[in-house]
Design a protein around this motif. Structure first.
Motif, PDB file in Angstrom:
ATOM      1  N   ARG A 282      40.168  11.519  68.958  1.00  0.00           N
ATOM      2  CA  ARG A 282      40.570  12.508  67.957  1.00  0.00           C
ATOM      3  C   ARG A 282      42.076  12.375  67.733  1.00  0.00           C
ATOM      4  NH1 ARG A 282      39.729  17.637  65.710  1.00  0.00           N
ATOM      5  NH2 ARG A 282      37.630  18.309  66.281  1.00  0.00           N
TER       6      ARG A 282
ATOM      7  N   TYR B  91      35.334  22.719  60.749  1.00  0.00           N
ATOM      8  CA  TYR B  91      36.039  23.920  61.190  1.00  0.00           C
ATOM      9  C   TYR B  91      37.460  23.525  61.555  1.00  0.00           C
ATOM     10  CZ  TYR B  91      37.160  28.133  63.827  1.00  0.00           C
ATOM     11  OH  TYR B  91      37.759  29.279  64.289  1.00  0.00           O
TER      12      TYR B  91
ATOM     13  N   GLN C 200      28.924  25.271  64.990  1.00  0.00           N
ATOM     14  CA  GLN C 200      28.558  23.957  64.449  1.00  0.00           C
ATOM     15  C   GLN C 200      27.065  23.868  64.109  1.00  0.00           C
ATOM     16  OE1 GLN C 200      29.469  20.872  67.226  1.00  0.00           O
ATOM     17  NE2 GLN C 200      28.889  19.213  65.827  1.00  0.00           N
TER      18      GLN C 200
ATOM     19  N   GLU D 264      39.741  21.296  60.200  1.00  0.00           N
ATOM     20  CA  GLU D 264      39.929  19.838  60.320  1.00  0.00           C
ATOM     21  C   GLU D 264      40.796  19.318  59.172  1.00  0.00           C
ATOM     22  OE1 GLU D 264      38.862  18.318  62.881  1.00  0.00           O
ATOM     23  OE2 GLU D 264      37.075  19.350  63.617  1.00  0.00           O
TER      24      GLU D 264
ATOM     25  N   ASP E 204      32.894  25.911  57.871  1.00  0.00           N
ATOM     26  CA  ASP E 204      32.403  26.934  58.792  1.00  0.00           C
ATOM     27  C   ASP E 204      33.502  27.960  59.081  1.00  0.00           C
ATOM     28  OD1 ASP E 204      30.892  28.255  60.671  1.00  0.00           O
ATOM     29  OD2 ASP E 204      31.247  26.799  62.263  1.00  0.00           O
TER      30      ASP E 204
ATOM     31  N   SER F  45      39.768  19.694  69.805  1.00  0.00           N
ATOM     32  CA  SER F  45      38.337  19.933  70.022  1.00  0.00           C
ATOM     33  C   SER F  45      38.105  21.435  70.070  1.00  0.00           C
ATOM     34  CB  SER F  45      37.898  19.296  71.333  1.00  0.00           C
ATOM     35  OG  SER F  45      36.608  19.762  71.643  1.00  0.00           O
ATOM     36  N   LYS F  46      36.969  21.876  69.528  1.00  0.00           N
ATOM     37  CA  LYS F  46      36.709  23.312  69.454  1.00  0.00           C
ATOM     38  C   LYS F  46      35.991  23.822  70.702  1.00  0.00           C
ATOM     39  CE  LYS F  46      38.270  22.822  65.292  1.00  0.00           C
ATOM     40  NZ  LYS F  46      38.459  21.396  65.325  1.00  0.00           N
TER      41      LYS F  46
ATOM     42  N   ASP G 272      30.312  14.429  62.465  1.00  0.00           N
ATOM     43  CA  ASP G 272      31.443  15.328  62.661  1.00  0.00           C
ATOM     44  C   ASP G 272      32.535  15.033  61.652  1.00  0.00           C
ATOM     45  OD1 ASP G 272      30.286  16.643  64.741  1.00  0.00           O
ATOM     46  OD2 ASP G 272      31.333  15.525  66.327  1.00  0.00           O
ATOM     47  N   ALA G 273      33.387  16.054  61.442  1.00  0.00           N
ATOM     48  CA  ALA G 273      34.460  15.889  60.454  1.00  0.00           C
ATOM     49  C   ALA G 273      35.747  15.381  61.085  1.00  0.00           C
ATOM     50  CB  ALA G 273      34.727  17.231  59.782  1.00  0.00           C
ATOM     51  N   ASP G 274      35.761  15.216  62.415  1.00  0.00           N
ATOM     52  CA  ASP G 274      37.029  14.945  63.091  1.00  0.00           C
ATOM     53  C   ASP G 274      37.362  13.459  63.199  1.00  0.00           C
ATOM     54  OD1 ASP G 274      35.067  14.261  64.811  1.00  0.00           O
ATOM     55  OD2 ASP G 274      35.698  15.541  66.464  1.00  0.00           O
TER      56      ASP G 274
ATOM     57  N   ARG H 252      30.936  25.582  76.805  1.00  0.00           N
ATOM     58  CA  ARG H 252      29.792  25.100  76.032  1.00  0.00           C
ATOM     59  C   ARG H 252      28.668  24.636  76.952  1.00  0.00           C
ATOM     60  NH1 ARG H 252      30.451  20.328  71.743  1.00  0.00           N
ATOM     61  NH2 ARG H 252      31.246  19.229  73.550  1.00  0.00           N
TER      62      ARG H 252
ATOM     63  N   PRO I 102      29.806  19.262  59.102  1.00  0.00           N
ATOM     64  CA  PRO I 102      30.307  20.595  59.426  1.00  0.00           C
ATOM     65  C   PRO I 102      31.818  20.543  59.656  1.00  0.00           C
ATOM     66  CG  PRO I 102      29.342  19.611  61.379  1.00  0.00           C
ATOM     67  CD  PRO I 102      29.220  18.591  60.279  1.00  0.00           C
TER      68      PRO I 102
ATOM     69  N   ASN J 234      33.193  31.942  60.778  1.00  0.00           N
ATOM     70  CA  ASN J 234      32.846  30.846  61.670  1.00  0.00           C
ATOM     71  C   ASN J 234      31.545  31.171  62.412  1.00  0.00           C
ATOM     72  OD1 ASN J 234      33.713  29.858  64.879  1.00  0.00           O
ATOM     73  ND2 ASN J 234      33.415  28.383  63.243  1.00  0.00           N
TER      74      ASN J 234
ATOM     75  N   GLN K  68      35.844  11.274  64.727  1.00  0.00           N
ATOM     76  CA  GLN K  68      35.410  10.627  65.984  1.00  0.00           C
ATOM     77  C   GLN K  68      34.155   9.802  65.711  1.00  0.00           C
ATOM     78  OE1 GLN K  68      36.048  14.192  68.975  1.00  0.00           O
ATOM     79  NE2 GLN K  68      36.524  12.238  69.932  1.00  0.00           N
TER      80      GLN K  68
ATOM     81  N   ARG L  80      34.857  15.921  81.016  1.00  0.00           N
ATOM     82  CA  ARG L  80      33.975  16.111  79.859  1.00  0.00           C
ATOM     83  C   ARG L  80      32.918  15.033  79.825  1.00  0.00           C
ATOM     84  NH1 ARG L  80      35.777  18.175  74.022  1.00  0.00           N
ATOM     85  NH2 ARG L  80      33.559  18.015  73.647  1.00  0.00           N
TER      86      ARG L  80
END
Ligand code: UDP
Ligand code: MG
Length: 339
Positions: free
Chosen positions: A215, A27, A89, A29, A58, A220-221, A109-111, A226, A25, A86, A113, A147
């Protein structure tokens, strides 16, 4: 490259179905995409199995879509799905799963990480006889201490509530068997609960440590918000887990307890009147009895209504209340492909 626009009017690809589908996914990136595509290819080209890569854009507002299109321009095994806006995810992962064809699905993930180099280990674990292998970010590389602490508390609560003990529900890097995914629909933030939903349908779930990197590009989105959506989704998962086949047991059970308490409180009220001469309107017990009785009565009605809804849910979709792992017939031992 196949470009799948807007999830509408798709025709099935004429390529044969591969063994592995990698779903990513995306968004915003943009800068992560070139190294990501290179890393994924480096790893999966070494595997001996057939594969496809599905990028789900996305609703990115940066130049990511064009970036990934040019990266995959000459690559038949890569497909790009562009969502109209959007959707989040989980929805992006769902879109990828719905349009993938591999017997095994790996999401990441696409980032950057998650590390694509972990994919072969996930597949090897799956081959040991598991239906789902989940990544555990042992050295989680996120900047904020809160986090990580919120996430470890969340993992502990989710493990307790769902009865599936995992260290890291939030890691996107996971491998799934296709026949398992056919039984699971994803809403809200629920991609993280796939292992719990899967174990509800009898899946064998394993967890292995995976690499996690900081990252470097992009942001981070997600923020603290969340956590709240995850908690609400957790309630839904718990509801599905314990109520979906027999809601009258929970609602009806608590209804009967409430009505029982209302009788006890009524009895106490009458005894007080007889033994101590306290008038019925001098004590709150009359009100309490009435309240408990009404609540209990409604809980039973709610149970019956939910029973009706559950029946509609199963019957309208032709769903069965059981899930088959394998059918053994002479000369034909097969995992079910659907339903
Ligand atoms: N993502 C997405 N849609 C969104 C938010 C995020 O497709 O609405 C993707 C994002 O591009 C990334 C993955 O989901 O590939 C995880 O997002 P992020 O890294 O922001 O989450 P975190 O790692 O901070 O939990
Ligand atoms: Mg991330």
């Amino acid at each position: 490259m196949r470009v799948l626009h807007d999830l509408e009017g798709l025709s099935p690809s004429d390529l044969p179905a591969p063994y592995l589908s990698v779903i990513v996914p995306i968004y915003n990136e943009e800068d992560n995409l070139p190294p990501l595509h290179r890393d994924i290819l480096t790893t999966i080209e070494k595997l001996t199995c057939s594969y496809e890569i599905i990028y789900v854009d996305d609703g990115s507002t940066d130049g990511g879509l064009d970036r990934i299109k040019s990266l995959a321009a000459n690559d038949k095994a890569t497909a790009i799905i562009q969502l109209r806006r959007n959707f989040g995810q989980t929805a992006a992962i769902s879109a990828g799963i719905d349009h993938s064809r591999g017997q095994v699905v790996v999401c990441l993930d696409a980032d950057l990480q998650n590390d694509p180099a972990d994919i072969p280990r996930l597949l090897a674990k799956l081959e040991e006889g598991y239906d789902l292998v989940s990544g555990w970010r042992v050295n989680r590389q996120d900047h904020w201490l809160w986090r990580k602490s919120v996430s470890s508390i969340a993992n502990w609560i989710i493990s307790r509530i769902t009865d599936l003990k995992l260290h890291d529900y939030g890691c996107t890097l996971k491998a799934y068997r296709r026949d398992l995914l056919n039984h699971i629909r994803l809403y809200g933030q629920m991609h993280r609960f796939i292992p719990a939903l899967a174990s509800m349908v009898g899946a064998k779930v394993a967890e292995i440590p995976v690499n996690h990197r900081p990252r470097i590009h992009g942001k981070s989105k997600y923020g603290l918000g969340r956590t709240f959506s995850v908690v609400l989704d957790l309630l839904t998962v718990k509801f599905l887990a314990s109520l979906s086949s027999n809601p009258i047991k929970i609602f009806g059970g608590s209804g009967l307890v409430l009505i029982g308490l209302s009788f006890i409180s009524g009895l106490a009220m009458v005894l007080q009147k007889w033994l101590q001469g306290i008038s019925l309107i001098q004590t709150p017990l009359l009100l309490l009895s009435a309240l408990l009785f009404i609540l209990g009565f409604h809980a039973i009605l709610l149970g019956l209504t939910t029973e009706l809804m559950i029946r509609t849910y199963y019957e309208s979709q032709g769903k069965s209340t059981y899930v088959i792992r394998q059918v053994f017939k002479p000369g034909n031992d097969q995992r079910p492909n659907s339903q």
